[in-house]
Enzyme design. Structure first.
Site, short mmCIF file in Angstrom:
data_model
loop_
_atom_site.label_atom_id
_atom_site.label_comp_id
_atom_site.label_asym_id
_atom_site.label_seq_id
_atom_site.Cartn_x
_atom_site.Cartn_y
_atom_site.Cartn_z
N CYS A 89 -55.02 -10.85 22.65
CA CYS A 89 -54.73 -9.75 21.73
C CYS A 89 -56.06 -9.36 21.10
O CYS A 89 -57.12 -9.71 21.62
CB CYS A 89 -53.65 -10.13 20.71
SG CYS A 89 -54.07 -11.42 19.54
N HIS A 142 -59.27 -32.84 24.97
CA HIS A 142 -58.63 -33.54 23.85
C HIS A 142 -57.18 -33.13 23.62
O HIS A 142 -56.36 -33.97 23.26
CB HIS A 142 -59.41 -33.28 22.55
CG HIS A 142 -60.78 -33.87 22.53
ND1 HIS A 142 -61.44 -34.15 21.36
CD2 HIS A 142 -61.61 -34.26 23.53
CE1 HIS A 142 -62.63 -34.67 21.63
NE2 HIS A 142 -62.76 -34.74 22.95
N HIS A 178 -55.84 -39.52 22.82
CA HIS A 178 -55.50 -38.10 22.89
C HIS A 178 -54.04 -37.91 23.28
O HIS A 178 -53.34 -37.05 22.74
CB HIS A 178 -56.43 -37.37 23.85
CG HIS A 178 -57.85 -37.32 23.37
ND1 HIS A 178 -58.17 -36.93 22.09
CD2 HIS A 178 -59.02 -37.65 23.97
CE1 HIS A 178 -59.48 -37.00 21.93
NE2 HIS A 178 -60.02 -37.45 23.05
C1 RB5 Z 1 -53.29 -5.24 16.98
O1 RB5 Z 1 -53.88 -4.21 16.26
C2 RB5 Z 1 -53.79 -6.59 16.48
O2 RB5 Z 1 -53.23 -6.86 15.23
C3 RB5 Z 1 -53.46 -7.68 17.47
O3 RB5 Z 1 -54.04 -7.37 18.70
C4 RB5 Z 1 -53.96 -9.07 17.13
O4 RB5 Z 1 -55.31 -9.08 16.82
C5 RB5 Z 1 -53.15 -9.82 16.17
O5 RB5 Z 1 -53.42 -10.99 15.87
#
Ligand code: RB5
Length: 142
Positions: A64, A97, A133
């Site tokens: 993300c 780990h 671990h």
């Molecule tokens: C999207 O704008 C953004 O919030 C998402 O990609 C991410 O970084 C969230 O943790």
């Protein structure tokens, strides 16, 4: 099989990762998102996490904007150990780990050159298998 997932913030980096896995001859399944349109990262984080937790896929890679929201989501699924990595040291350590089974990356944090090195380190480093671990990992799920 490697499960891949991203939101719009990770879409471009996921394209780079797919091309890289193809060059390496590694099979993957892309759980989306499939366009740059704004979307909700939990949808893709959950889909990949469930595929890994069920054994359908051995490892997962989630992307993300930061790697944070999608890893928080994935870690809600029992059996998933998702680690956000911004460098190869962390990618190696989380395999050795934590036996991390999902790598999370920030498409707005790391460039493609570093990201692909992190991916390779994550995929190529085995779990150490050390008793301490194993004990700590089992304590996570208690
Ligand atoms: C999207 O704008 C953004 O919030 C998402 O990609 C991410 O970084 C969230 O943790």
């Amino acid at each position: 099989m490697i499960a891949l997932g991203c939101d719009h913030g990770g879409f471009e980096l996921k394209q780079e990762i797919m091309a890289h896995l193809e060059k390496r001859g590694l099979a993957y399944r892309d759980f989306g998102t499939y366009t740059k349109d704004s979307c909700d990262y939990p949808v893709y984080g959950k889909a990949v996490a469930k595929a890994v937790a069920s054994g359908e896929c051995e490892r997962g890679i989630l992307i993300c904007g930061t790697g944070i929201g999608i890893s928080i989501t994935a870690n809600k699924i029992p059996g998933v150990r998702a680690a956000v990595c911004t460098d190869c040291f962390c990618a190696e350590a989380t395999r050795l780990h934590n036996d991390a089974n999902i790598l999370a990356l920030g498409g707005r944090v790391v460039g493609p050159g570093l990201a692909l090195k992190i991916v390779d380190t994550f995929l190529d480093t085995p779990f150490s298998g050390d008793e301490r671990h194993k004990r700590r990992i089992s304590m996570i799920e208690e």
